[in-house]
Design an enzyme around this catalytic site. Structure first.
Site, PDB file in Angstrom:
ATOM      1  N   ASP A 194      -3.031  -0.005  12.791  1.00 49.80           N
ATOM      2  CA  ASP A 194      -1.895  -0.613  12.091  1.00 49.80           C
ATOM      3  C   ASP A 194      -0.733  -0.780  13.083  1.00 49.80           C
ATOM      4  OD1 ASP A 194      -0.952  -0.647   8.802  1.00 49.80           O
ATOM      5  OD2 ASP A 194       0.612  -0.732  10.352  1.00 49.80           O
ATOM      6  N   ASN A 238      -3.152  -0.735  -1.232  1.00 48.38           N
ATOM      7  CA  ASN A 238      -2.019  -1.153  -2.049  1.00 48.38           C
ATOM      8  C   ASN A 238      -2.407  -2.472  -2.698  1.00 48.38           C
ATOM      9  OD1 ASN A 238      -0.441   1.044  -1.177  1.00 48.38           O
ATOM     10  ND2 ASN A 238       0.157  -0.055   0.680  1.00 48.38           N
ATOM     11  N   GLY A 250       3.236  -2.221  -3.080  1.00 48.36           N
ATOM     12  CA  GLY A 250       3.530  -2.223  -1.654  1.00 48.36           C
ATOM     13  C   GLY A 250       2.636  -3.116  -0.821  1.00 48.36           C
ATOM     14  N   GLN A 251       1.799  -3.946  -1.457  1.00 53.05           N
ATOM     15  CA  GLN A 251       0.943  -4.837  -0.665  1.00 53.05           C
ATOM     16  C   GLN A 251       1.786  -5.934  -0.036  1.00 53.05           C
ATOM     17  OE1 GLN A 251      -2.388  -6.704  -2.722  1.00 53.05           O
ATOM     18  NE2 GLN A 251      -3.201  -7.535  -0.800  1.00 53.05           N
ATOM     19  N   SER A 252       1.790  -5.999   1.288  1.00 48.33           N
ATOM     20  CA  SER A 252       2.581  -7.006   1.990  1.00 48.33           C
ATOM     21  C   SER A 252       1.701  -8.053   2.667  1.00 48.33           C
ATOM     22  CB  SER A 252       3.500  -6.345   3.028  1.00 48.33           C
ATOM     23  OG  SER A 252       2.734  -5.638   3.978  1.00 48.33           O
ATOM     24  N   HIS A 299      -7.260  -4.825   2.272  1.00 48.61           N
ATOM     25  CA  HIS A 299      -7.341  -3.860   3.372  1.00 48.61           C
ATOM     26  C   HIS A 299      -7.173  -2.458   2.837  1.00 48.61           C
ATOM     27  CE1 HIS A 299      -3.157  -5.216   2.951  1.00 48.61           C
ATOM     28  NE2 HIS A 299      -2.778  -4.009   3.335  1.00 48.61           N
ATOM     29  N   HIS A 319      -6.050   1.360   4.018  1.00 46.21           N
ATOM     30  CA  HIS A 319      -5.367   2.161   5.035  1.00 46.21           C
ATOM     31  C   HIS A 319      -6.136   3.465   5.192  1.00 46.21           C
ATOM     32  CE1 HIS A 319      -1.400  -0.079   4.888  1.00 46.21           C
ATOM     33  NE2 HIS A 319      -1.875  -0.399   3.698  1.00 46.21           N
TER      34      HIS A 319
END
Ligand code: DGP
Length: 113
Positions: A30, A86, A92-94, A99, A101
Site C-alpha cells: 500500500d 472497505n 472508507g473505500q477510496s 481490494h 487490506h
C-alpha cells in the site's frame, strides 16, 4: 477499466511493489501504509467492490483469500494479521476496484475504528 488505478497496476502501466502474483490475483504494498506490513490484494479483473461481485466470481473470491494467506506466509506474518475490505464510501473505500487490506506488524485493535 481505463481510469482505474488498480487496473493500471495489474496491467503494469503503473508501478507498484508487487509481493505476490498469480494469473488471477496480485498483491502489492500500500502506498500509504497503516501498519509495518500493509499489502493490498486485488483481482486482476476489474470488480468494483465486494457487493459488485457476482455468483460466478465465487472461485475468484476464494482465490483472493488464499493469495492473502500465501502473501502473509511469504512475509512471515501468518501468525497475526488482519484481512479487511472497505465496501462503499461510507466504510472508507477510496479506490473502486475490489481490494483486501492485509495488515500486520503492530497491535491490531478490536473493534477497528
Ligand atoms: P481503500 O481506502 O480501502 O479504498 O484503500 C485504498 C488503498 O489504496 C489506500 O490504502 C491507499 C492505496 N492506494 C491508492 N492509490 C495507490 C497507488 O497508486 N499505489 C498503491 N500501491 N497504493 C495505492
Amino acid at each position: 477499466m481505463a481510469d482505474c488505478i488498480f487496473c493500471k497496476i495489474a496491467s503494469g502501466e503503473v508501478n507498484a511493489r508487487i509481493v505476490y502474483e498469480d494469473p488471477e490475483t496480485l498483491a502489492f504494498l500500500d502506498l500509504n501504509p497503516q501498519a509495518p506490513t500493509h499489502v493490498l490484494i486485488i483481482p486482476r479483473r476489474h470488480i468494483g467492490s465486494l457487493t459488485a461481485a457476482a455468483e460466478a466470481d465465487a472461485g475468484l473470491l476464494g482465490r483472493l483469500q488464499l493469495a492473502a494467506a500465501r502473501t502473509a506466509k511469504q512475509l512471515g506474518v501468518e501468525g497475526a494479521f488482519r484481512l479487511v475490505t472497505n465496501n462503499g464510501k461510507g466504510a472508507g473505500q477510496s479506490v473502486d476496484h475490489l481490494h483486501y487490506h492485509l495488515l500486520a506488524g503492530r497491535k491490531l485493535l478490536w473493534p477497528p475504528g
